[in-house]
Design a protein around this motif. Structure first.
Motif, mmCIF file in Angstrom:
data_model
loop_
_atom_site.group_PDB
_atom_site.id
_atom_site.type_symbol
_atom_site.label_atom_id
_atom_site.label_comp_id
_atom_site.label_asym_id
_atom_site.label_seq_id
_atom_site.Cartn_x
_atom_site.Cartn_y
_atom_site.Cartn_z
ATOM 1 N N PHE A 1 0.827 -1.195 0.000
ATOM 2 C CA PHE A 1 0.000 0.000 0.000
ATOM 3 C C PHE A 1 0.871 1.259 0.000
ATOM 4 O O PHE A 1 0.649 2.180 -0.776
ATOM 5 C CB PHE A 1 -0.936 0.000 1.212
ATOM 6 C CG PHE A 1 -1.750 1.251 1.340
ATOM 7 C CD1 PHE A 1 -2.848 1.464 0.536
ATOM 8 C CD2 PHE A 1 -1.416 2.213 2.281
ATOM 9 C CE1 PHE A 1 -3.605 2.620 0.646
ATOM 10 C CE2 PHE A 1 -2.163 3.373 2.397
ATOM 11 C CZ PHE A 1 -3.260 3.577 1.585
ATOM 12 N N ASN A 2 1.874 1.299 0.870
ATOM 13 C CA ASN A 2 2.754 2.466 0.952
ATOM 14 C C ASN A 2 3.546 2.679 -0.332
ATOM 15 O O ASN A 2 3.838 3.814 -0.702
ATOM 16 C CB ASN A 2 3.719 2.327 2.126
ATOM 17 C CG ASN A 2 3.031 2.529 3.450
ATOM 18 O OD1 ASN A 2 2.047 3.251 3.546
ATOM 19 N ND2 ASN A 2 3.531 1.874 4.477
ATOM 20 N N GLN A 3 3.876 1.610 -1.017
ATOM 21 C CA GLN A 3 4.665 1.725 -2.238
ATOM 22 C C GLN A 3 3.826 2.119 -3.449
ATOM 23 O O GLN A 3 4.352 2.682 -4.404
ATOM 24 C CB GLN A 3 5.401 0.411 -2.526
ATOM 25 C CG GLN A 3 6.505 0.142 -1.535
ATOM 26 C CD GLN A 3 7.171 -1.218 -1.743
ATOM 27 O OE1 GLN A 3 6.661 -2.057 -2.479
ATOM 28 N NE2 GLN A 3 8.290 -1.412 -1.080
ATOM 29 N N ALA B 1 -3.860 1.123 -5.103
ATOM 30 C CA ALA B 1 -4.895 0.839 -4.107
ATOM 31 C C ALA B 1 -6.148 1.668 -4.373
ATOM 32 O O ALA B 1 -7.273 1.161 -4.295
ATOM 33 C CB ALA B 1 -4.363 1.108 -2.705
ATOM 34 N N LYS B 2 -5.965 2.933 -4.718
ATOM 35 C CA LYS B 2 -7.113 3.788 -5.001
ATOM 36 C C LYS B 2 -7.864 3.323 -6.233
ATOM 37 O O LYS B 2 -9.102 3.321 -6.250
ATOM 38 C CB LYS B 2 -6.654 5.235 -5.153
ATOM 39 C CG LYS B 2 -6.244 5.857 -3.827
ATOM 40 C CD LYS B 2 -5.504 7.173 -3.926
ATOM 41 C CE LYS B 2 -6.034 8.180 -4.841
ATOM 42 N NZ LYS B 2 -5.290 9.470 -4.795
ATOM 43 N N ARG B 3 -7.136 2.910 -7.262
ATOM 44 C CA ARG B 3 -7.805 2.394 -8.473
ATOM 45 C C ARG B 3 -8.578 1.120 -8.154
ATOM 46 O O ARG B 3 -9.711 0.932 -8.609
ATOM 47 C CB ARG B 3 -6.781 2.139 -9.577
ATOM 48 C CG ARG B 3 -6.280 3.405 -10.250
ATOM 49 C CD ARG B 3 -5.491 3.107 -11.513
ATOM 50 N NE ARG B 3 -4.385 2.190 -11.302
ATOM 51 C CZ ARG B 3 -3.141 2.560 -10.967
ATOM 52 N NH1 ARG B 3 -2.847 3.833 -10.820
ATOM 53 N NH2 ARG B 3 -2.194 1.659 -10.804
ATOM 54 N N ALA B 4 -7.979 0.233 -7.365
ATOM 55 C CA ALA B 4 -8.646 -1.021 -7.007
ATOM 56 C C ALA B 4 -9.884 -0.759 -6.149
ATOM 57 O O ALA B 4 -10.893 -1.455 -6.275
ATOM 58 C CB ALA B 4 -7.672 -1.935 -6.271
ATOM 59 N N ALA B 5 -9.815 0.265 -5.291
ATOM 60 C CA ALA B 5 -10.944 0.577 -4.400
ATOM 61 C C ALA B 5 -12.151 1.091 -5.164
ATOM 62 O O ALA B 5 -13.270 1.043 -4.658
ATOM 63 C CB ALA B 5 -10.513 1.588 -3.344
ATOM 64 N N ARG B 6 -11.957 1.580 -6.385
ATOM 65 C CA ARG B 6 -13.107 1.995 -7.194
ATOM 66 C C ARG B 6 -13.975 0.799 -7.558
ATOM 67 O O ARG B 6 -15.172 0.937 -7.776
ATOM 68 C CB ARG B 6 -12.633 2.665 -8.480
ATOM 69 C CG ARG B 6 -12.031 4.016 -8.270
ATOM 70 C CD ARG B 6 -11.658 4.632 -9.598
ATOM 71 N NE ARG B 6 -10.794 5.770 -9.404
ATOM 72 C CZ ARG B 6 -9.856 6.137 -10.243
ATOM 73 N NH1 ARG B 6 -9.648 5.468 -11.351
ATOM 74 N NH2 ARG B 6 -9.109 7.186 -9.986
ATOM 75 N N LEU B 7 -13.353 -0.380 -7.638
ATOM 76 C CA LEU B 7 -14.074 -1.586 -8.045
ATOM 77 C C LEU B 7 -14.599 -2.387 -6.859
ATOM 78 O O LEU B 7 -15.674 -2.979 -6.931
ATOM 79 C CB LEU B 7 -13.155 -2.475 -8.893
ATOM 80 C CG LEU B 7 -12.556 -1.801 -10.136
ATOM 81 C CD1 LEU B 7 -11.556 -2.736 -10.808
ATOM 82 C CD2 LEU B 7 -13.650 -1.382 -11.092
ATOM 83 N N ALA B 8 -13.812 -2.447 -5.789
ATOM 84 C CA ALA B 8 -14.178 -3.248 -4.621
ATOM 85 C C ALA B 8 -13.336 -2.794 -3.434
ATOM 86 O O ALA B 8 -12.275 -2.192 -3.622
ATOM 87 C CB ALA B 8 -13.923 -4.729 -4.891
ATOM 88 N N THR C 1 -6.033 -4.782 8.903
ATOM 89 C CA THR C 1 -6.064 -3.655 9.829
ATOM 90 C C THR C 1 -6.895 -2.490 9.317
ATOM 91 O O THR C 1 -7.385 -1.684 10.106
ATOM 92 C CB THR C 1 -4.644 -3.145 10.128
ATOM 93 O OG1 THR C 1 -4.006 -2.805 8.905
ATOM 94 C CG2 THR C 1 -3.829 -4.204 10.867
ATOM 95 N N HIS C 2 -7.021 -2.362 7.985
ATOM 96 C CA HIS C 2 -7.759 -1.246 7.398
ATOM 97 C C HIS C 2 -8.481 -1.724 6.140
ATOM 98 O O HIS C 2 -8.082 -2.721 5.538
ATOM 99 C CB HIS C 2 -6.817 -0.107 7.003
ATOM 100 C CG HIS C 2 -6.131 0.520 8.158
ATOM 101 N ND1 HIS C 2 -4.992 -0.007 8.732
ATOM 102 C CD2 HIS C 2 -6.415 1.637 8.849
ATOM 103 C CE1 HIS C 2 -4.607 0.755 9.731
ATOM 104 N NE2 HIS C 2 -5.455 1.763 9.828
#
Length: 80
Positions: A9-11, A16-23, A34-35
């Motif tokens: 995630f840090n790298q 992560a943001k692109r993936a979060a648009r889908l799921a 943890t998050h």
């Protein structure tokens, strides 16, 4: 659902943001979740939140533009 380690995630936050648009993206620390990263739309669906006019005004892109009050200065200082 995508799972990323804290290091991944840090790298690559953009991934992560692109993936979060889908799921939802689960972020783990030493193998333990943890998050969870959600798109704003997913969060609003889950929380039942609705945008108000105050929310929409707060999200303006030009909030950093300088404010020019020179035209209104006479109204504040009065006649001289």
């Amino acid at each position: 659902m995508k799972v990323m380690t804290s290091r991944e995630f840090n790298q690559d936050v953009s991934l992560a943001k692109r993936a979060a648009r889908l799921a939802p993206v689960w972020i783990t620390d030493r193998g333990t979740p943890t998050h969870v990263l959600l798109s704003i739309e997913a969060f609003q669906r889950l929380s039942g939140a609705r945008e108000t006019i105050v929310d929409l005004l707060a999200m303006r892109d030009d909030d950093t533009a300088p404010l020019d009050l020179s035209a209104d200065r006479a109204a504040w200082t009065g006649p001289r």
